[in-house]
Scaffold this motif. Sequence first.
Motif, PDB file in Angstrom:
ATOM      1  N   VAL A 221      -0.922   2.532  -8.885  1.00  0.00           N
ATOM      2  CA  VAL A 221      -0.900   1.334  -8.796  1.00  0.00           C
ATOM      3  C   VAL A 221      -2.076   0.828  -9.843  1.00  0.00           C
ATOM      4  CG1 VAL A 221      -1.766  -0.567  -7.363  1.00  0.00           C
ATOM      5  CG2 VAL A 221      -0.341   1.166  -6.261  1.00  0.00           C
ATOM      6  N   THR A 222      -3.028   1.399  -9.935  1.00  0.00           N
ATOM      7  CA  THR A 222      -4.147   0.953 -11.041  1.00  0.00           C
ATOM      8  C   THR A 222      -4.576   2.014 -12.044  1.00  0.00           C
ATOM      9  OG1 THR A 222      -5.063  -0.324  -9.011  1.00  0.00           O
ATOM     10  CG2 THR A 222      -6.622   0.322 -10.995  1.00  0.00           C
TER      11      THR A 222
ATOM     12  N   VAL B  74      -5.430   2.368  -2.423  1.00  0.00           N
ATOM     13  CA  VAL B  74      -5.015   2.188  -3.780  1.00  0.00           C
ATOM     14  C   VAL B  74      -4.935   3.244  -4.584  1.00  0.00           C
ATOM     15  CG1 VAL B  74      -4.902   0.456  -5.519  1.00  0.00           C
ATOM     16  CG2 VAL B  74      -5.676  -0.271  -3.373  1.00  0.00           C
ATOM     17  N   SER B  75      -3.748   3.712  -4.811  1.00  0.00           N
ATOM     18  CA  SER B  75      -3.494   4.913  -5.803  1.00  0.00           C
ATOM     19  C   SER B  75      -4.244   4.448  -7.159  1.00  0.00           C
ATOM     20  CB  SER B  75      -2.357   5.338  -5.914  1.00  0.00           C
ATOM     21  OG  SER B  75      -1.303   4.372  -6.536  1.00  0.00           O
ATOM     22  N   CYS B  76      -4.780   5.555  -7.930  1.00  0.00           N
ATOM     23  CA  CYS B  76      -5.731   5.328  -9.107  1.00  0.00           C
ATOM     24  C   CYS B  76      -5.681   6.330 -10.056  1.00  0.00           C
ATOM     25  CB  CYS B  76      -7.044   4.946  -8.715  1.00  0.00           C
ATOM     26  SG  CYS B  76      -7.987   4.704 -10.017  1.00  0.00           S
TER      27      CYS B  76
ATOM     28  N   GLU C  21      -2.413  -6.608  -3.739  1.00  0.00           N
ATOM     29  CA  GLU C  21      -1.597  -5.738  -3.527  1.00  0.00           C
ATOM     30  C   GLU C  21      -1.214  -5.920  -1.970  1.00  0.00           C
ATOM     31  OE1 GLU C  21      -0.062  -3.481  -5.189  1.00  0.00           O
ATOM     32  OE2 GLU C  21      -1.082  -4.668  -6.709  1.00  0.00           O
TER      33      GLU C  21
ATOM     34  N   GLN D 238       3.488  -6.093 -14.126  1.00  0.00           N
ATOM     35  CA  GLN D 238       3.129  -4.649 -14.265  1.00  0.00           C
ATOM     36  C   GLN D 238       2.896  -4.319 -15.792  1.00  0.00           C
ATOM     37  OE1 GLN D 238       6.002  -2.116 -12.424  1.00  0.00           O
ATOM     38  NE2 GLN D 238       7.264  -2.065 -14.272  1.00  0.00           N
TER      39      GLN D 238
ATOM     40  N   GLU E  92       4.952   9.573  -7.860  1.00  0.00           N
ATOM     41  CA  GLU E  92       4.747   8.159  -7.731  1.00  0.00           C
ATOM     42  C   GLU E  92       4.062   7.423  -9.043  1.00  0.00           C
ATOM     43  OE1 GLU E  92       1.451   6.987  -5.107  1.00  0.00           O
ATOM     44  OE2 GLU E  92       0.463   9.041  -5.572  1.00  0.00           O
TER      45      GLU E  92
ATOM     46  N   LYS F   1      -7.055  -4.895  -3.923  1.00  0.00           N
ATOM     47  CA  LYS F   1      -6.390  -4.571  -2.478  1.00  0.00           C
ATOM     48  C   LYS F   1      -5.925  -5.877  -2.118  1.00  0.00           C
ATOM     49  CE  LYS F   1      -4.993  -2.104   0.903  1.00  0.00           C
ATOM     50  NZ  LYS F   1      -3.967  -1.021   1.011  1.00  0.00           N
TER      51      LYS F   1
ATOM     52  N   PRO G 130       1.359   0.864 -14.073  1.00  0.00           N
ATOM     53  CA  PRO G 130       0.463   0.206 -13.132  1.00  0.00           C
ATOM     54  C   PRO G 130       0.533  -1.131 -13.034  1.00  0.00           C
ATOM     55  CG  PRO G 130      -0.955   0.861 -15.267  1.00  0.00           C
ATOM     56  CD  PRO G 130       0.764   1.107 -15.314  1.00  0.00           C
ATOM     57  N   ARG G 131      -0.012  -1.627 -11.884  1.00  0.00           N
ATOM     58  CA  ARG G 131       0.110  -3.197 -11.701  1.00  0.00           C
ATOM     59  C   ARG G 131      -1.396  -3.797 -11.940  1.00  0.00           C
ATOM     60  NH1 ARG G 131       2.849  -6.116  -8.448  1.00  0.00           N
ATOM     61  NH2 ARG G 131       1.265  -7.125  -7.305  1.00  0.00           N
ATOM     62  N   HIS G 132      -2.314  -2.835 -12.018  1.00  0.00           N
ATOM     63  CA  HIS G 132      -3.570  -3.278 -12.583  1.00  0.00           C
ATOM     64  C   HIS G 132      -4.231  -2.367 -13.552  1.00  0.00           C
ATOM     65  CE1 HIS G 132      -3.816  -5.847  -9.064  1.00  0.00           C
ATOM     66  NE2 HIS G 132      -3.168  -5.251  -8.449  1.00  0.00           N
TER      67      HIS G 132
END
Length: 615
Positions: free
Chosen positions: A199-200, A221-223, A606, A304, A196, A603, A321-323
Amino acid sequence: MATTLTGGNPHIIQLPKTPVVAPSDPQTIAQQWLSSLETQLSRPESLNINELFHDESWWRDMLALDWDMRTLHTAADIQNFLGKQQTKARLSKFRLQDTGKFQPRLEQVVDELNWVSSMFFFETAVGTGTGMLRLTPAEDGVWKAYSVYTSLQELSSAQEPLGKRRAAGTTESMPGGLAGGTWIERRNRQKEFLNEEPVTLVIGAGQAGLNMGARLQSLGVSCLIVDKNERVGDNWRNRYRTLVTHDPAEYTHMAYLPFPQNWPQFTPKDKLGDWFEAYANLMELNVWMQTSILSAEYDEAAGQWVVVLARGDGSQRTIRPRHLVWCTGHSGEARVPSFPGQEAFQGTVYHGSQHRDASEHDMRGKKVVVVGTGNSGHDIAQNYYENGADVTMLQRSGTYVITAEKGVFMMHKGLHEDGGPPTEECDIVGESLPWPVQLALSVHMTKKIAEAEKDTLDGLRRAGFELDFGPDGGGIARAYFTRGGGYYIDVGCSKLIIDGKIKVIHNPGGINGFTDRELLLANGDSLPADVVVLATGYDSMRTTVRKVLGDKVADRCSDVWDLDAEGELQGMWRPSGHPGFWYFGGNLALCRVYSKFLALQIKAVESGLSPGVRQ
């Protein structure tokens, strides 16, 4: 009851003086007021709060009414804000705290100011929240709100797996069961993000990055956290040898994992570094050390980032990542001045950020000049003195001084202290007043601390050390939240100054230049030196963003730190101005507190609840 503004600073206020009214029952007063507020909020189309708020009241909101940190001042502004936000926020089901210290009570805050205060709970359209009310009597004896605080604490759609909601932990209960592998097999895949994209992406594995990672992962939230150092905790280990935290243990816990009961009150830097390393492992954080950013571009259409990372093994990895959360330290690049003739100087000149330990060299009889009188300047001066050097501190402007022995504990009395209320409740109460009100209260606390530390302060004055209590006498709170510095928490250097063992020269004009062996001062004096340490501070985090990510990103970001027009901190812990980019920093306590609110904002983005940018 008016709260008046003084001087040219809109955040320097006078606290109100309350009429002498003895409440017969704080519980009844608080409940009647809260019920009336709920009634008004239930009909936002005809909302009228005039009977509930003084003309000069305050409301501070963290995400409950708006996806931002907001401070509203005056009943008219509060009315407009609630009228605009309540239709979608739908605050309801208010309930007073009924146990512990923060149930309804009468507090004598300072001379001539009393209020009935209470914690309370509520629901919103998207989750649950906690707040604080502080009621003061009007001239006619009617109790109205001087200050209200509302904060979103949890999203209904993303409840954290805490306590009774904790995960089972068995292989069978994990997604995919045994076919997905054991815990360690899953962890190894997860840490490398083999299946994967994170996300951050969090830049920096200090207290900001670690708290942030723990909060995000608890919300699902995956980090990925990246850091250029070799080990987690090196951001503390690599600092000067004698560094110890200046805040007490009960104030500096990390999210979810407080220090043990036998932890020292003030933590040595290497011990804290080891704690950070253990924390990252125990909280199952995904950390890539010896990793730096080669490039980062924001794809506006896809929403992203495209980030190319250089890893310690020489490989590169592109992630999307989106963030991007910038956790490189509340202070950015070192502020390093240069002076005429400096290249001819035969001694050593370096910035305080490069200081390690004076014992690495034979300093006996060497003349050391430390330029700057903040925390680092004092600690470095003390370190050189203890290794035999002849030390002089050069001070341009005044410095606020508070002792770790007395003043620091006075500031935390009743909240973050041994035997005090739960940390989570203290965090809510500690952040529940608008900054202008907190700073006004700090004026009174600063006076009390000055009385308790009179001998130290008088001794410093006699030694020629210039003290500065701030434009309003607000002390360390104003210095920290508006300047990010300008203070010293005394752990021993003040006595050396008082006793004449470390000399102080106060010279507002500073340094004019160098000769081969001397500093030339603006007042015409010269100062012989073998070593000059420039403890001259740091620029803001935005300077680091510009250096690493370039002008295109930095120009869209707001300035960071200091108070904005409403009285909230600029840029920090909230929308930065650039989509998908967030600043995050502060001391250990602030990182614990505000990591919750920033994680909730991410969050919410998202989950489609928030756009993630200021509206």
